[in-house]
Design an enzyme around this catalytic site. Structure first.
Site, PDB file in Angstrom:
ATOM      1  N   LYS A  22       0.839  -1.217   0.000  1.00 49.81           N
ATOM      2  CA  LYS A  22       0.000   0.000   0.000  1.00 49.81           C
ATOM      3  C   LYS A  22       0.865   1.255   0.000  1.00 49.81           C
ATOM      4  O   LYS A  22       0.662   2.164  -0.802  1.00 49.81           O
ATOM      5  CB  LYS A  22      -0.897   0.000   1.251  1.00 49.81           C
ATOM      6  CG  LYS A  22      -1.506   1.354   1.580  1.00 49.81           C
ATOM      7  CD  LYS A  22      -2.386   1.306   2.791  1.00 49.81           C
ATOM      8  CE  LYS A  22      -1.730   1.661   4.101  1.00 49.81           C
ATOM      9  NZ  LYS A  22      -1.388   3.074   4.282  1.00 49.81           N
ATOM     10  N   ASN A  23       1.858   1.269   0.890  1.00 46.81           N
ATOM     11  CA  ASN A  23       2.646   2.489   1.055  1.00 46.81           C
ATOM     12  C   ASN A  23       3.584   2.761  -0.119  1.00 46.81           C
ATOM     13  O   ASN A  23       4.119   3.856  -0.251  1.00 46.81           O
ATOM     14  CB  ASN A  23       3.433   2.436   2.368  1.00 46.81           C
ATOM     15  CG  ASN A  23       2.519   2.594   3.576  1.00 46.81           C
ATOM     16  OD1 ASN A  23       1.340   2.872   3.410  1.00 46.81           O
ATOM     17  ND2 ASN A  23       3.066   2.409   4.767  1.00 46.81           N
ATOM     18  N   ARG A  93      -4.188  10.658   4.829  1.00 47.53           N
ATOM     19  CA  ARG A  93      -3.035  11.530   5.037  1.00 47.53           C
ATOM     20  C   ARG A  93      -2.127  11.558   3.811  1.00 47.53           C
ATOM     21  O   ARG A  93      -1.558  12.596   3.457  1.00 47.53           O
ATOM     22  CB  ARG A  93      -2.242  11.053   6.248  1.00 47.53           C
ATOM     23  CG  ARG A  93      -1.014  11.908   6.485  1.00 47.53           C
ATOM     24  CD  ARG A  93      -0.260  11.549   7.718  1.00 47.53           C
ATOM     25  NE  ARG A  93       1.054  12.179   7.711  1.00 47.53           N
ATOM     26  CZ  ARG A  93       1.310  13.392   8.181  1.00 47.53           C
ATOM     27  NH1 ARG A  93       0.361  14.102   8.704  1.00 47.53           N
ATOM     28  NH2 ARG A  93       2.534  13.892   8.119  1.00 47.53           N
ATOM     29  N   CYS A 117      -4.465  12.558  13.731  1.00 45.16           N
ATOM     30  CA  CYS A 117      -5.306  11.375  13.585  1.00 45.16           C
ATOM     31  C   CYS A 117      -5.128  10.516  14.821  1.00 45.16           C
ATOM     32  O   CYS A 117      -4.441  10.906  15.762  1.00 45.16           O
ATOM     33  CB  CYS A 117      -4.941  10.607  12.328  1.00 45.16           C
ATOM     34  SG  CYS A 117      -3.318   9.909  12.381  1.00 45.16           S
ATOM     35  N   ARG A 122       0.930  14.303  13.823  1.00 44.45           N
ATOM     36  CA  ARG A 122       1.376  14.178  12.436  1.00 44.45           C
ATOM     37  C   ARG A 122       1.353  15.505  11.665  1.00 44.45           C
ATOM     38  O   ARG A 122       0.613  15.672  10.692  1.00 44.45           O
ATOM     39  CB  ARG A 122       0.566  13.110  11.711  1.00 44.45           C
ATOM     40  CG  ARG A 122       0.650  11.781  12.408  1.00 44.45           C
ATOM     41  CD  ARG A 122      -0.088  10.705  11.686  1.00 44.45           C
ATOM     42  NE  ARG A 122       0.725  10.086  10.646  1.00 44.45           N
ATOM     43  CZ  ARG A 122       0.310   9.062   9.902  1.00 44.45           C
ATOM     44  NH1 ARG A 122      -0.883   8.563  10.063  1.00 44.45           N
ATOM     45  NH2 ARG A 122       1.099   8.542   9.000  1.00 44.45           N
ATOM     46  N   ASP A 306       4.736   0.234  12.048  1.00 44.55           N
ATOM     47  CA  ASP A 306       3.509  -0.369  11.511  1.00 44.55           C
ATOM     48  C   ASP A 306       3.347  -1.839  11.916  1.00 44.55           C
ATOM     49  O   ASP A 306       2.318  -2.449  11.602  1.00 44.55           O
ATOM     50  CB  ASP A 306       3.489  -0.261   9.972  1.00 44.55           C
ATOM     51  CG  ASP A 306       3.184   1.160   9.501  1.00 44.55           C
ATOM     52  OD1 ASP A 306       2.834   2.004  10.345  1.00 44.55           O
ATOM     53  OD2 ASP A 306       3.300   1.415   8.290  1.00 44.55           O
ATOM     54  N   VAL A 328       8.419   6.394  17.003  1.00 41.17           N
ATOM     55  CA  VAL A 328       8.083   7.128  15.773  1.00 41.17           C
ATOM     56  C   VAL A 328       6.825   7.989  15.948  1.00 41.17           C
ATOM     57  O   VAL A 328       6.800   9.154  15.557  1.00 41.17           O
ATOM     58  CB  VAL A 328       7.926   6.156  14.575  1.00 41.17           C
ATOM     59  CG1 VAL A 328       7.568   6.922  13.299  1.00 41.17           C
ATOM     60  CG2 VAL A 328       9.202   5.346  14.376  1.00 41.17           C
ATOM     61  N   ARG A 398      -8.412  -0.530   4.614  1.00 42.54           N
ATOM     62  CA  ARG A 398      -7.457   0.435   4.070  1.00 42.54           C
ATOM     63  C   ARG A 398      -6.138  -0.221   3.750  1.00 42.54           C
ATOM     64  O   ARG A 398      -5.415   0.258   2.879  1.00 42.54           O
ATOM     65  CB  ARG A 398      -7.190   1.548   5.092  1.00 42.54           C
ATOM     66  CG  ARG A 398      -8.377   2.382   5.419  1.00 42.54           C
ATOM     67  CD  ARG A 398      -7.955   3.490   6.341  1.00 42.54           C
ATOM     68  NE  ARG A 398      -6.622   3.895   5.957  1.00 42.54           N
ATOM     69  CZ  ARG A 398      -5.648   4.181   6.802  1.00 42.54           C
ATOM     70  NH1 ARG A 398      -5.876   4.138   8.086  1.00 42.54           N
ATOM     71  NH2 ARG A 398      -4.471   4.531   6.364  1.00 42.54           N
TER      72      ARG A 398
HETATM   73  C1  UD1 Z   1       4.466   6.627   6.453  1.00 40.20           C
HETATM   74  C2  UD1 Z   1       3.552   5.418   6.290  1.00 40.20           C
HETATM   75  C3  UD1 Z   1       3.037   4.929   7.657  1.00 40.20           C
HETATM   76  C4  UD1 Z   1       4.202   4.684   8.598  1.00 40.20           C
HETATM   77  C5  UD1 Z   1       5.116   5.905   8.675  1.00 40.20           C
HETATM   78  C6  UD1 Z   1       6.366   5.646   9.498  1.00 40.20           C
HETATM   79  C7  UD1 Z   1       2.581   5.822   4.118  1.00 40.20           C
HETATM   80  C8  UD1 Z   1       1.357   6.151   3.337  1.00 40.20           C
HETATM   81  N1  UD1 Z   1       2.427   5.802   5.446  1.00 40.20           N
HETATM   82  O1  UD1 Z   1       3.664   7.675   7.009  1.00 40.20           O
HETATM   83  O2  UD1 Z   1       2.307   3.720   7.432  1.00 40.20           O
HETATM   84  O3  UD1 Z   1       3.697   4.406   9.883  1.00 40.20           O
HETATM   85  O4  UD1 Z   1       5.547   6.288   7.344  1.00 40.20           O
HETATM   86  O5  UD1 Z   1       7.080   4.582   8.985  1.00 40.20           O
HETATM   87  O6  UD1 Z   1       3.632   5.567   3.568  1.00 40.20           O
HETATM   88  N2  UD1 Z   1       6.474  14.161  11.158  1.00 40.20           N
HETATM   89  C9  UD1 Z   1       6.609  15.481  11.537  1.00 40.20           C
HETATM   90  N3  UD1 Z   1       6.560  16.427  10.545  1.00 40.20           N
HETATM   91  C10 UD1 Z   1       6.364  16.113   9.227  1.00 40.20           C
HETATM   92  C11 UD1 Z   1       6.241  14.760   8.870  1.00 40.20           C
HETATM   93  C12 UD1 Z   1       6.297  13.806   9.868  1.00 40.20           C
HETATM   94  O7  UD1 Z   1       6.766  15.804  12.712  1.00 40.20           O
HETATM   95  O8  UD1 Z   1       6.328  17.028   8.381  1.00 40.20           O
HETATM   96  C13 UD1 Z   1       6.495  13.109  12.221  1.00 40.20           C
HETATM   97  C14 UD1 Z   1       5.150  12.383  12.308  1.00 40.20           C
HETATM   98  O9  UD1 Z   1       4.244  13.092  13.127  1.00 40.20           O
HETATM   99  C15 UD1 Z   1       5.550  11.038  12.884  1.00 40.20           C
HETATM  100  C16 UD1 Z   1       6.933  10.821  12.281  1.00 40.20           C
HETATM  101  O10 UD1 Z   1       7.408  12.092  11.851  1.00 40.20           O
HETATM  102  O11 UD1 Z   1       5.641  11.124  14.275  1.00 40.20           O
HETATM  103  C17 UD1 Z   1       6.940   9.846  11.112  1.00 40.20           C
HETATM  104  O12 UD1 Z   1       6.169  10.368  10.058  1.00 40.20           O
HETATM  105  P1  UD1 Z   1       6.464  10.031   8.531  1.00 40.20           P
HETATM  106  O13 UD1 Z   1       7.721   9.260   8.394  1.00 40.20           O
HETATM  107  O14 UD1 Z   1       6.311  11.304   7.763  1.00 40.20           O
HETATM  108  O15 UD1 Z   1       5.247   9.077   8.200  1.00 40.20           O
HETATM  109  P2  UD1 Z   1       4.216   9.176   7.004  1.00 40.20           P
HETATM  110  O16 UD1 Z   1       4.917   9.447   5.743  1.00 40.20           O
HETATM  111  O17 UD1 Z   1       3.069  10.027   7.394  1.00 40.20           O
END
Ligand code: UD1
Length: 427
Positions: A22-23, A93, A117, A122, A306, A328, A398
């Site tokens: 999915k990701n 997201r 969420c 996030r 995850d 994380v 999902r």
């Molecule tokens: C992606 C995955 C999700 C997985 C996550 C971490 C997809 C669609 N989803 O989510 O399944 O759990 O990676 O492996 O690929 N953060 C900030 N600022 C930002 C962006 C992120 O503070 O601008 C923080 C988030 O709140 C979180 C952490 O960084 O605590 C990880 O987020 P991120 O790696 O961005 O995850 P996603 O890309 O949202």
């Protein structure tokens, strides 16, 4: 809404084919906005989130034809819609991944921030800061983000404060068509990021990775069409391995990449599970009582956040004490209160949980709060004595392609009671 009913206690035995990731699929679907040529993506999982991404592409201006696990994306127009509808953005997201390609192609995006969420706040500050550095003008009012590029995106060096998966993908998507060279330092290196890089390079991008966390992108002026096969879903695979372990069964996973699961499998082996890998299969076989192992989630190649919830379910039923640290996300223990309904003995202290193994779970009625919590509760239901009723199944839909069919083929006693579908996609 649909409900799943499990009569627990069956050993899982047999073979299961793992679906496409999915990701990986989500950013790759959005990458098709970078070209007017036709793109064909195979091994696409049948999931609610994928349907939402396809709805986005259609809204923005693509023709998308889905045929089983193959998705074909065509262009009829070179003008894309830059203002994204809240009904779609609020459902997923990953919708923020339209930012990169639209800034590169249309130089403009208006989108509401996806907000927090169930699993944490996030924010999208890392994405926005990177876009600013690439020359994007950004204004944010009441969680609504307006972005535009005066002339062209300009390559630069971006040093992420945290290796965000989504921010790395967004920068890759934008910088591919930027002017000059972009360097990302402290980039995410998850297999799904590598899959995106691979498809972009096949489309004509010039992206190279150095070591684990540095990516250099030489901007090009145009990308072309491609056929791409999505990598297997490592989170789905881990869930079935843990299902074999928790039910004392024997499951052969097919169409997997075992190296993507190195840390999870090494922890399971240390716990006593028999695991045998080939290039594309993993055999998981329970041969003796397993022993608890502590884990701390981390970015790749660390233990995936995850898979934390599913791991917790397994640890709850092993004799002894174990600890799980979630580094994380700040609020990813929502499954704990539902696992307690089965009889789990878990104590939360901020980002660390202490688990005292119990002898058995008793079936109960539980509500799924988010995607991976749902997988953890399915695992609990598979092993619990008696009947388990799971509601808010749309979270599972999902991220798990045909979960009850796959589990039934492995001997689980599981049925879905169908009602009208509904979606809320935040991972
Ligand atoms: C992606 C995955 C999700 C997985 C996550 C971490 C997809 C669609 N989803 O989510 O399944 O759990 O990676 O492996 O690929 N953060 C900030 N600022 C930002 C962006 C992120 O503070 O601008 C923080 C988030 O709140 C979180 C952490 O960084 O605590 C990880 O987020 P991120 O790696 O961005 O995850 P996603 O890309 O949202």
């Amino acid at each position: 809404m649909d409900t799943i009913i499990i009569n627990g206690g069956q050993k899982l035995v047999g073979e299961v084919c793992i679906s496409g990731s999915k990701n990986s699929t989500l950013p790759i679907l959005f990458s098709t906005l970078l070209t007017d040529d036709t793109v064909i993506i195979t091994n696409v999982p049948a999931l609610l989130d994928i349907d939402i991404a396809i709805a986005f592409l259609k809204y923005i201006g693509k023709i998308v034809v889905k045929d089983g696990h193959t998705v074909r994306i065509y262009s009829y127009n070179t003008i894309y819609k830059c203002t994204q509808p809240y009904e779609l953005v609020s459902k997923m997201r990953a919708s923020i991944l339209v930012m990169g390609p639209l800034l590169a192609r249309m130089k403009r995006v208006n989108i509401s921030s996806p907000g927090g969420c169930a699993i944490g706040a996030r924010p999208i500050d890392i994405h926005l800061e990177a876009f600013r550095m690439l020359g994007v003008d950004i204004s944010v009012h009441n969680n609504y983000v307006k972005m535009f590029v005066k002339k062209q995106l300009k390559g630069t060096t971006i040093n992420f404060k945290f290796p965000s998966v989504g921010a790395t993908e967004n920068v890759l998507l934008a910088a591919t068509l930027a002017h000059g060279q972009t360097t990302i330092i402290n980039a995410a290196c998850e297999p799904e990021v590598t899959d995106l890089i691979s498809v972009l390079n096949k489309m004509g991008a010039k992206i190279q990775t150095y070591g684990k966390n540095k990516i250099i992108i030489q901007g090009v002026t145009k990308l072309h069409g491609v056929i791409h096969h999505i990598i297997p879903d490592r989170v789905e695979a881990a869930t079935y391995i843990i299902a074999a372990a928790i039910t004392k069964g024997e499951v052969l996973l097919k169409k997997v990449i075992p190296s993507h699961l190195r840390i999870v499998n090494s922890k399971l082996k240390a716990s006593g599970l028999y695991i045998k890998e080939t290039n594309t299969t993993i055999l998981a076989k329970w041969v003796k009582n397993l022993h608890p192992q502590n884990i701390s989630t981390n970015v790749y190649p660390g233990f995936p956040t995850d898979i934390q919830a599913q791991w917790m379910t397994l640890m709850c039923l092993l004799e002894g004490t174990s600890y799980i640290e979630e580094t994380v996300f700040e609020n990813r223990f929502l499954h704990v209160q539902e696992l307690k309904k089965f009889g789990a003995n878990i104590l939360i202290n901020d980002r660390i949980v202490k688990i005292q193994g119990v002898k058995k779970f008793i079936g109960t009625a539980v509500q799924i709060s988010d995607l991976r919590a749902g997988a953890a509760l399915i695992l609990a239901g598979l092993v619990a004595e008696g009947q388990t009723i799971l509601s808010s199944i749309h979270h599972l839909d999902r991220g798990y392609d045909s979960i009850e069919n796959k589990l039934r083929k492995l001997n689980a006693n599981i049925i879905r009671i169908q009602d009208k579908k509904c979606g809320d996609s935040r991972n």
